[in-house]
Design a protein around this motif. Structure first.
Motif, PDB file in Angstrom:
ATOM      1  N   PHE A  86      -5.495   3.728  -1.123  1.00 42.50           N
ATOM      2  CA  PHE A  86      -6.720   3.364  -1.805  1.00 42.50           C
ATOM      3  C   PHE A  86      -7.892   3.274  -0.839  1.00 42.50           C
ATOM      4  O   PHE A  86      -7.836   2.586   0.180  1.00 42.50           O
ATOM      5  CB  PHE A  86      -6.542   2.012  -2.516  1.00 42.50           C
ATOM      6  N   ARG A  87      -8.965   3.974  -1.165  1.00 48.53           N
ATOM      7  CA  ARG A  87     -10.228   3.943  -0.444  1.00 48.53           C
ATOM      8  C   ARG A  87     -11.272   4.629  -1.297  1.00 48.53           C
ATOM      9  O   ARG A  87     -10.943   5.426  -2.192  1.00 48.53           O
ATOM     10  CB  ARG A  87     -10.112   4.611   0.925  1.00 48.53           C
ATOM     11  N   ILE A  88     -12.526   4.326  -1.034  1.00 45.40           N
ATOM     12  CA  ILE A  88     -13.628   4.997  -1.693  1.00 45.40           C
ATOM     13  C   ILE A  88     -14.324   5.883  -0.667  1.00 45.40           C
ATOM     14  O   ILE A  88     -14.532   5.471   0.492  1.00 45.40           O
ATOM     15  CB  ILE A  88     -14.612   3.991  -2.326  1.00 45.40           C
ATOM     16  N   LEU A  89     -14.663   7.104  -1.066  1.00 43.44           N
ATOM     17  CA  LEU A  89     -15.232   8.105  -0.166  1.00 43.44           C
ATOM     18  C   LEU A  89     -16.594   8.543  -0.686  1.00 43.44           C
ATOM     19  O   LEU A  89     -16.765   8.771  -1.888  1.00 43.44           O
ATOM     20  CB  LEU A  89     -14.301   9.313  -0.062  1.00 43.44           C
ATOM     21  N   VAL A  90     -17.549   8.644   0.231  1.00 38.32           N
ATOM     22  CA  VAL A  90     -18.896   9.112  -0.094  1.00 38.32           C
ATOM     23  C   VAL A  90     -19.289  10.150   0.945  1.00 38.32           C
ATOM     24  O   VAL A  90     -19.196   9.889   2.158  1.00 38.32           O
ATOM     25  CB  VAL A  90     -19.916   7.955  -0.111  1.00 38.32           C
TER      26      VAL A  90
ATOM     27  N   GLU B 206       0.828  -1.212   0.000  1.00 34.01           N
ATOM     28  CA  GLU B 206       0.000   0.000   0.000  1.00 34.01           C
ATOM     29  C   GLU B 206       0.860   1.260   0.000  1.00 34.01           C
ATOM     30  O   GLU B 206       0.541   2.236  -0.696  1.00 34.01           O
ATOM     31  CB  GLU B 206      -0.926  -0.015   1.217  1.00 34.01           C
ATOM     32  N   ALA B 207       1.964   1.236   0.770  1.00 33.13           N
ATOM     33  CA  ALA B 207       2.859   2.396   0.782  1.00 33.13           C
ATOM     34  C   ALA B 207       3.519   2.588  -0.578  1.00 33.13           C
ATOM     35  O   ALA B 207       3.657   3.727  -1.071  1.00 33.13           O
ATOM     36  CB  ALA B 207       3.919   2.223   1.867  1.00 33.13           C
ATOM     37  N   LEU B 208       3.948   1.479  -1.207  1.00 27.75           N
ATOM     38  CA  LEU B 208       4.565   1.574  -2.525  1.00 27.75           C
ATOM     39  C   LEU B 208       3.562   2.068  -3.560  1.00 27.75           C
ATOM     40  O   LEU B 208       3.902   2.892  -4.435  1.00 27.75           O
ATOM     41  CB  LEU B 208       5.115   0.207  -2.928  1.00 27.75           C
ATOM     42  N   GLU B 209       2.326   1.588  -3.471  1.00 27.43           N
ATOM     43  CA  GLU B 209       1.293   2.052  -4.388  1.00 27.43           C
ATOM     44  C   GLU B 209       1.016   3.540  -4.196  1.00 27.43           C
ATOM     45  O   GLU B 209       0.851   4.291  -5.169  1.00 27.43           O
ATOM     46  CB  GLU B 209       0.020   1.234  -4.168  1.00 27.43           C
ATOM     47  N   ASP B 210       0.991   3.974  -2.941  1.00 31.65           N
ATOM     48  CA  ASP B 210       0.766   5.400  -2.662  1.00 31.65           C
ATOM     49  C   ASP B 210       1.914   6.253  -3.199  1.00 31.65           C
ATOM     50  O   ASP B 210       1.683   7.320  -3.782  1.00 31.65           O
ATOM     51  CB  ASP B 210       0.607   5.601  -1.158  1.00 31.65           C
ATOM     52  N   LEU B 211       3.157   5.770  -3.027  1.00 33.09           N
ATOM     53  CA  LEU B 211       4.297   6.513  -3.561  1.00 33.09           C
ATOM     54  C   LEU B 211       4.247   6.589  -5.089  1.00 33.09           C
ATOM     55  O   LEU B 211       4.567   7.636  -5.683  1.00 33.09           O
ATOM     56  CB  LEU B 211       5.604   5.855  -3.116  1.00 33.09           C
ATOM     57  N   SER B 212       3.855   5.468  -5.711  1.00 30.54           N
ATOM     58  CA  SER B 212       3.750   5.482  -7.168  1.00 30.54           C
ATOM     59  C   SER B 212       2.695   6.472  -7.640  1.00 30.54           C
ATOM     60  O   SER B 212       2.912   7.219  -8.617  1.00 30.54           O
ATOM     61  CB  SER B 212       3.422   4.078  -7.670  1.00 30.54           C
ATOM     62  N   ASN B 213       1.546   6.512  -6.966  1.00 29.64           N
ATOM     63  CA  ASN B 213       0.505   7.465  -7.354  1.00 29.64           C
ATOM     64  C   ASN B 213       0.927   8.904  -7.078  1.00 29.64           C
ATOM     65  O   ASN B 213       0.589   9.819  -7.840  1.00 29.64           O
ATOM     66  CB  ASN B 213      -0.793   7.142  -6.608  1.00 29.64           C
TER      67      ASN B 213
ATOM     68  N   ASP C 286      -3.386   9.590 -14.298  1.00 31.90           N
ATOM     69  CA  ASP C 286      -2.405   8.536 -14.522  1.00 31.90           C
ATOM     70  C   ASP C 286      -2.140   7.846 -13.184  1.00 31.90           C
ATOM     71  O   ASP C 286      -1.545   8.443 -12.283  1.00 31.90           O
ATOM     72  CB  ASP C 286      -1.111   9.112 -15.102  1.00 31.90           C
ATOM     73  N   LEU C 287      -2.612   6.605 -13.050  1.00 30.30           N
ATOM     74  CA  LEU C 287      -2.547   5.898 -11.781  1.00 30.30           C
ATOM     75  C   LEU C 287      -1.721   4.626 -11.925  1.00 30.30           C
ATOM     76  O   LEU C 287      -1.483   4.120 -13.027  1.00 30.30           O
ATOM     77  CB  LEU C 287      -3.953   5.531 -11.299  1.00 30.30           C
ATOM     78  N   ALA C 288      -1.286   4.095 -10.771  1.00 24.84           N
ATOM     79  CA  ALA C 288      -0.523   2.847 -10.742  1.00 24.84           C
ATOM     80  C   ALA C 288      -1.404   1.695 -11.218  1.00 24.84           C
ATOM     81  O   ALA C 288      -2.621   1.700 -11.011  1.00 24.84           O
ATOM     82  CB  ALA C 288      -0.006   2.578  -9.336  1.00 24.84           C
TER      83      ALA C 288
ATOM     84  N   ARG D 208       1.298  12.444  -9.738  1.00 26.73           N
ATOM     85  CA  ARG D 208       0.268  13.455  -9.453  1.00 26.73           C
ATOM     86  C   ARG D 208       0.170  14.505 -10.552  1.00 26.73           C
ATOM     87  O   ARG D 208      -0.913  15.003 -10.838  1.00 26.73           O
ATOM     88  CB  ARG D 208       0.552  14.140  -8.116  1.00 26.73           C
ATOM     89  N   ASN D 209       1.265  14.842 -11.190  1.00 29.70           N
ATOM     90  CA  ASN D 209       1.234  15.855 -12.255  1.00 29.70           C
ATOM     91  C   ASN D 209       0.993  15.248 -13.630  1.00 29.70           C
ATOM     92  O   ASN D 209       0.956  15.976 -14.625  1.00 29.70           O
ATOM     93  CB  ASN D 209       2.548  16.635 -12.282  1.00 29.70           C
ATOM     94  N   ASN D 210       0.844  13.904 -13.686  1.00 32.27           N
ATOM     95  CA  ASN D 210       0.637  13.244 -14.978  1.00 32.27           C
ATOM     96  C   ASN D 210      -0.823  13.323 -15.392  1.00 32.27           C
ATOM     97  O   ASN D 210      -1.728  13.380 -14.556  1.00 32.27           O
ATOM     98  CB  ASN D 210       1.070  11.785 -14.923  1.00 32.27           C
ATOM     99  N   ILE D 211      -1.011  13.255 -16.677  1.00 32.71           N
ATOM    100  CA  ILE D 211      -2.348  13.189 -17.249  1.00 32.71           C
ATOM    101  C   ILE D 211      -2.308  12.171 -18.386  1.00 32.71           C
ATOM    102  O   ILE D 211      -1.308  12.059 -19.099  1.00 32.71           O
ATOM    103  CB  ILE D 211      -2.821  14.570 -17.755  1.00 32.71           C
ATOM    104  N   ARG D 212      -3.395  11.408 -18.501  1.00 29.85           N
ATOM    105  CA  ARG D 212      -3.464  10.367 -19.538  1.00 29.85           C
ATOM    106  C   ARG D 212      -4.518  10.782 -20.559  1.00 29.85           C
ATOM    107  O   ARG D 212      -5.687  10.993 -20.214  1.00 29.85           O
ATOM    108  CB  ARG D 212      -3.806   9.023 -18.903  1.00 29.85           C
TER     109      ARG D 212
END
Length: 317
Positions: free
Chosen positions: A262-266, A126-133, A230-232, A137-141
């Motif tokens: 990673f989480r979903i927020l409502v 999870e930490a590695l995924e967060d670092l990758s994302n 642009d996400l992991a 942060r400045n990327n766009i796909r």
């Protein structure tokens, strides 16, 4: 002619005294006469008269006492032998139980370490995924840009699109650090074009571009262009797993967003509800007052590794 008396010899060390045959002399019939003991029957020619002369009468008290002594001695000897065997088996069983307890303790310790390591690996992932994302942060796909646009023209093409969507931005805000298509060869001539990944120098420009592209349609050479974060790859895989939940939220006009890690927020009725694992989505939907789909209701949390018991009980308990 005088008959001779024969007796059978037996080994007294192997046969109990009571089983030793006793014989007596039987008067032979004279001149064809018959014995009063055999009903007048005469032995057949060539037969052994000694075998017929064995006494089959009842045992005496002395014989019975000898039999009792013999049986008692045999029982005592067998009891001693069985007792010795039981003691040996008991000793071996105790050693086996001790080893089984040691194996159970070792297995339980390994299971505990494995669960600890699994938790730590999940935390590190999870930490590695967060670092990758965060690094993206400045990327766009950009999806849908034709392959006819060469790599050298990607920078100018994207800059022109941004000027069209964000005309109020200063020219310096259109700065692009790098831009390229996703890795891998094109699958076929009629296959969709590969995505374009660009790193914008300013994060505010990237956010403004995503908001604007979300509200209005963007076209290029009669084709629609789509802008995404642009996400992991691991994050994209998790979002695909949540598709059942997100479709349910959209069908009930419930707005949601994704958080990091990673989480979903409502946000509903002034409260914020979040969920991190799909197997917990059932409680998450109950809190939102929504019906739980069967695909979500069947999910169960991951089970812990089995443990071995150190308590031994007799068979049948």
């Amino acid at each position: 002619m005088k008959s001779s008396k024969k007796t059978k010899k037996t080994d007294s060390s192997l046969v109990a005294p009571i089983f030793t045959p006793r014989t007596r002399t039987v008067a032979r019939p004279q001149d064809g006469g018959a014995s009063s003991r055999d009903g007048g029957r005469s032995p057949s020619p060539g037969s052994d008269t000694s075998e017929m002369e064995q006494d089959l009468g009842p045992a005496t008290r002395q014989d019975i006492r000898r039999l009792q002594d013999f049986i008692a001695e045999e029982l005592a000897r067998n009891t001693r032998a069985l007792t010795a065997e039981v003691q040996v088996i008991g000793t071996r069983t105790a050693r086996l139980e001790e080893r089984a307890e040691a194996f159970a303790d070792t297995c339980n310790t390994l299971a505990h370490h494995a669960e600890t390591l699994a938790t730590r690996v999940e935390t590190l992932e999870e930490a590695l995924e967060d670092l990758s994302n965060r690094s993206r942060r400045n990327n766009i796909r950009l999806r849908g840009l034709p392959e006819s646009v060469t790599p050298d023209a990607l920078d100018a093409t994207l800059t022109g699109i941004m000027k069209k969507l964000l005309p109020a931005l200063p020219p310096a805000r259109y700065l692009i650090d790098r831009i390229h298509r996703t890795l891998g060869a094109r699958k076929g001539q009629n296959a969709p074009p590969r995505d374009v990944v660009a790193r914008l120098h300013y994060y505010s420009t990237r956010e403004a571009l995503l908001r604007t592209a979300r509200d209005q349609q963007v076209e290029y050479e009669d084709g629609q262009l789509l802008f995404y974060q642009d996400l992991a790859p691991s994050t994209l895989a998790k979002r695909r797993e949540w598709r059942v939940v997100t479709e349910l939220l959209r069908s009930h006009n419930v707005r949601y967003s994704w958080g990091f890690p990673f989480r979903i927020l409502v946000h509903k009725d002034g409260r914020t509800y979040s969920c991190t694992h799909l197997y917990r989505a059932q409680d998450f939907l109950h809190q939102l007052g929504l019906e739980v789909p069967d695909a979500i209701a069947q999910l169960t949390p991951p089970s812990s590794l089995p443990r071995l018991s150190r308590d031994w009980s007799p068979a049948g308990d």
